[in-house]
Design an enzyme around this catalytic site. Structure first.
Site, PDB file in Angstrom:
ATOM      1  N   VAL A  19      -8.728 -20.453  55.050  1.00 23.44           N
ATOM      2  CA  VAL A  19      -7.470 -20.068  54.396  1.00 23.44           C
ATOM      3  C   VAL A  19      -7.711 -19.562  52.986  1.00 23.44           C
ATOM      4  O   VAL A  19      -7.255 -18.486  52.596  1.00 23.44           O
ATOM      5  CB  VAL A  19      -6.495 -21.264  54.359  1.00 23.44           C
ATOM      6  CG1 VAL A  19      -5.251 -20.913  53.549  1.00 23.44           C
ATOM      7  CG2 VAL A  19      -6.108 -21.676  55.777  1.00 23.44           C
ATOM      8  N   ASP A  37     -14.546 -24.470  45.089  1.00 25.30           N
ATOM      9  CA  ASP A  37     -14.845 -25.271  46.278  1.00 25.30           C
ATOM     10  C   ASP A  37     -15.787 -26.390  45.873  1.00 25.30           C
ATOM     11  O   ASP A  37     -16.735 -26.168  45.101  1.00 25.30           O
ATOM     12  CB  ASP A  37     -15.482 -24.412  47.368  1.00 25.30           C
ATOM     13  CG  ASP A  37     -15.415 -25.078  48.735  1.00 25.30           C
ATOM     14  OD1 ASP A  37     -14.542 -24.683  49.544  1.00 25.30           O
ATOM     15  OD2 ASP A  37     -16.205 -26.000  48.999  1.00 25.30           O
ATOM     16  N   ARG A  42     -21.430 -23.945  49.613  1.00 23.84           N
ATOM     17  CA  ARG A  42     -20.448 -22.922  49.986  1.00 23.84           C
ATOM     18  C   ARG A  42     -20.373 -21.852  48.897  1.00 23.84           C
ATOM     19  O   ARG A  42     -20.339 -20.655  49.193  1.00 23.84           O
ATOM     20  CB  ARG A  42     -19.075 -23.578  50.188  1.00 23.84           C
ATOM     21  CG  ARG A  42     -17.914 -22.606  50.470  1.00 23.84           C
ATOM     22  CD  ARG A  42     -18.085 -21.848  51.748  1.00 23.84           C
ATOM     23  NE  ARG A  42     -16.863 -21.137  52.125  1.00 23.84           N
ATOM     24  CZ  ARG A  42     -16.819 -20.134  52.987  1.00 23.84           C
ATOM     25  NH1 ARG A  42     -17.929 -19.713  53.576  1.00 23.84           N
ATOM     26  NH2 ARG A  42     -15.673 -19.540  53.284  1.00 23.84           N
ATOM     27  N   THR A  87      -5.911 -30.341  56.039  1.00 22.36           N
ATOM     28  CA  THR A  87      -5.094 -31.548  56.217  1.00 22.36           C
ATOM     29  C   THR A  87      -5.326 -32.058  57.638  1.00 22.36           C
ATOM     30  O   THR A  87      -4.561 -31.744  58.549  1.00 22.36           O
ATOM     31  CB  THR A  87      -3.601 -31.261  55.990  1.00 22.36           C
ATOM     32  OG1 THR A  87      -3.246 -30.037  56.660  1.00 22.36           O
ATOM     33  CG2 THR A  87      -3.291 -31.122  54.523  1.00 22.36           C
ATOM     34  N   THR A 125      -1.049 -27.432  55.227  1.00 17.70           N
ATOM     35  CA  THR A 125      -0.003 -27.869  56.146  1.00 17.70           C
ATOM     36  C   THR A 125       0.262 -29.358  55.961  1.00 17.70           C
ATOM     37  O   THR A 125      -0.651 -30.178  56.093  1.00 17.70           O
ATOM     38  CB  THR A 125      -0.413 -27.604  57.603  1.00 17.70           C
ATOM     39  OG1 THR A 125      -0.676 -26.221  57.769  1.00 17.70           O
ATOM     40  CG2 THR A 125       0.691 -28.030  58.561  1.00 17.70           C
ATOM     41  N   CYS A 265      -5.050 -26.643  63.338  1.00 19.53           N
ATOM     42  CA  CYS A 265      -3.605 -26.403  63.189  1.00 19.53           C
ATOM     43  C   CYS A 265      -2.825 -26.918  64.385  1.00 19.53           C
ATOM     44  O   CYS A 265      -2.164 -27.946  64.311  1.00 19.53           O
ATOM     45  CB  CYS A 265      -3.332 -24.911  62.986  1.00 19.53           C
ATOM     46  SG  CYS A 265      -3.845 -24.287  61.372  1.00 19.53           S
ATOM     47  N   ARG A 330     -13.970 -27.516  64.150  1.00 20.34           N
ATOM     48  CA  ARG A 330     -13.049 -28.598  63.816  1.00 20.34           C
ATOM     49  C   ARG A 330     -12.114 -28.925  64.976  1.00 20.34           C
ATOM     50  O   ARG A 330     -11.437 -28.074  65.508  1.00 20.34           O
ATOM     51  CB  ARG A 330     -12.232 -28.241  62.569  1.00 20.34           C
ATOM     52  CG  ARG A 330     -13.031 -28.244  61.285  1.00 20.34           C
ATOM     53  CD  ARG A 330     -12.194 -27.796  60.111  1.00 20.34           C
ATOM     54  NE  ARG A 330     -11.798 -26.397  60.238  1.00 20.34           N
ATOM     55  CZ  ARG A 330     -10.941 -25.796  59.405  1.00 20.34           C
ATOM     56  NH1 ARG A 330     -10.391 -26.477  58.415  1.00 20.34           N
ATOM     57  NH2 ARG A 330     -10.641 -24.531  59.573  1.00 20.34           N
TER      58      ARG A 330
END
Length: 430
Positions: A19, A37, A42, A87, A125, A265, A330
């Site tokens: 995102v 980050d 990363r 999240t 989210t 998600c 994930r």
């Protein structure tokens, strides 16, 4: 109070995953933008022009004016902080706000009184109320500043679809909501400057939070219906894909497909909604029923493969990521298929051209065999769990070479329907 959004506006994006990175790169075209980050590795890969999520092309990343850092102190002078951290849920499927709380504490550590009060916008989210009732108090307590005076809150739900090169951050409609009309207006101008899809000003921050969480819950419920009818028709020897091919000729039939529903998600957001519902004293029967069906699909697929084999056998699982075309592992429900097959006594080999082997080992204790498709290797069952383009494009001869005589192909998504496969092996699909 007005909030100028112009060439002098400094923006910090906290979290550079699927995102945050596309958002930060888009914002850097118009604003002085820094991406933060917490993982130094990363930041190092991004500075080298490499994006392991495959969301931003190397050349675009190398030519971007985006600044990068793993130190929040480097973002201290930002006018806008945008939090885009994950999240997830915990083992009990309860919301895990740890990453959001951590990012909030980091932002609070660099807040200070200034002539132009900063905006802190959340994209992660969450269930309704988190931005104002959880994050706001943390910011006030740790910074010593007053919300609504020294800093302001906003919420704009992310709508990134990993691997989707059509509905990108610069084309989608953005929902925005601030704690005051002036904040909402500033957010509308900020996001409106980077997308051709325009913005929609939600009635409140809670309404914007709720809109996000139901977007994915709706998809989850619809897919759950498809998974349930797939199970029903399977008992009668009917492929759900044959049924859908006929049903989809009706103009108002909703086109959803069955399958393994995981990811960060759709496989998670319904639990955020159900958590909030139960806090309010309501049992969300439809939401929880849909999630229960989808959470059980991995075991259902494994059991059907086992029913055919009726013995301990060699099984090849093609794909481990949560969806096709992305390296994201994930909350992958393919893991449920693998674990169930192993529990049933099968020797399982996993292949995935996109997944990172080290991550699979670290997150799930599973090994990815890069040589699994070698010509000399054969299996009693081949399970196409994730239809990566690499698998979809395989020839019938190459597919047939993978299966031992008397073996079975389990094509979960039905992508090989109608394709001739060498050796004419037994085939099973939802």
């Amino acid at each position: 109070m007005s909030f100028p959004i112009d060439g002098t506006t400094r923006v910090a994006v906290i979290g550079l995953g699927y995102v945050g990175l596309p958002l930060a790169v888009a914002l850097a075209k118009s604003f002085d933008t820094i991406g933060i980050d917490i993982k130094p590795e990363r930041i190092a890969e991004l500075r080298n022009g490499e994006d392991s999520t495959h969301e931003i092309e190397p050349e675009r990343l190398k030519t971007s004016s985006l600044k990068l850092s793993s130190d929040i102190a480097d973002a201290a002078d930002s006018d806008i902080f945008i939090v885009t951290v994950p999240t997830p849920v915990d083992k009990a499927n309860q919301p895990d706000l740890g990453p959001v709380r951590g990012a909030t504490r980091a932002v609070a550590s660099v807040l200070k009184p200034r002539e132009r009060p900063p905006l802190i916008i959340y994209e992660s989210t969450v269930y309704p109320g988190v931005t104002e009732d959880v994050c706001g108090p943390i910011l006030e307590e740790l910074s010593g500043l007053s919300r609504g005076k020294d800093f302001f809150l906003g919420y704009s739900p992310e709508r990134i679809n990993p691997g989707d090169k059509v509905h990108t951050v610069d084309k989608i409609t953005r929902v925005v909501a601030g704690e005051t009309p002036a904040v909402t207006d500033a957010m509308s101008r900020l996001y409106g400057s980077i997308t051709s899809g325009g913005t929609f000003e939600a009635a409140s921050i809670k309404a914007a939070e709720a809109a996000k969480v139901i977007e994915n819950a709706q998809r989850d419920i619809n897919i759950a219906f498809m998974n349930e009818i797939a199970q029903i028709f399977n008992l009668d020897g009917i492929s759900v894909y044959d049924v859908l091919a006929a049903a989809e000729t009706k103009w108002n039939f909703l086109k959803f497909s069955p399958g393994l529903v995981g990811g960060h998600c759709i496989g998670v957001d319904p639990y955020y909604l159900s958590y909030k519902a139960q806090q309010l004293g309501h049992l969300p029967r439809v939401v929880l029923a849909g999630r229960s069906i989808n959470d059980g699909m991995g075991a259902f697929v494994a059991d059907r493969v086992h029913d055919y084999l009726q013995r301990a056998a060699k099984v090849l699982v093609l794909g481990l990521t949560f969806k096709e075309g992305v390296p994201d592992l994930r909350n992958s429900k393919v893991v449920d298929v693998v674990n169930r097959l192993q529990w049933l006594g099968h020797d399982v080999t996993i292949h995935d051209p996109l997944a990172r082997a080290a991550e699979a080992e670290e997150e799930y204790g599973l090994s990815i065999d890069t040589d699994a498709l070698s010509p000399e290797r054969r299996y009693d069952a081949v399970v196409l769990a994730v239809p990566h383009p690499h698998y979809v494009d395989m020839s019938g001869d190459a597919l047939g070479a993978l299966v031992a005589p008397g073996g079975v192909f389990a094509d979960i998504k039905g992508v090989w329907r109608g394709r001739a496969i060498a050796g004419d092996p037994h085939r099973w699909q939802l």
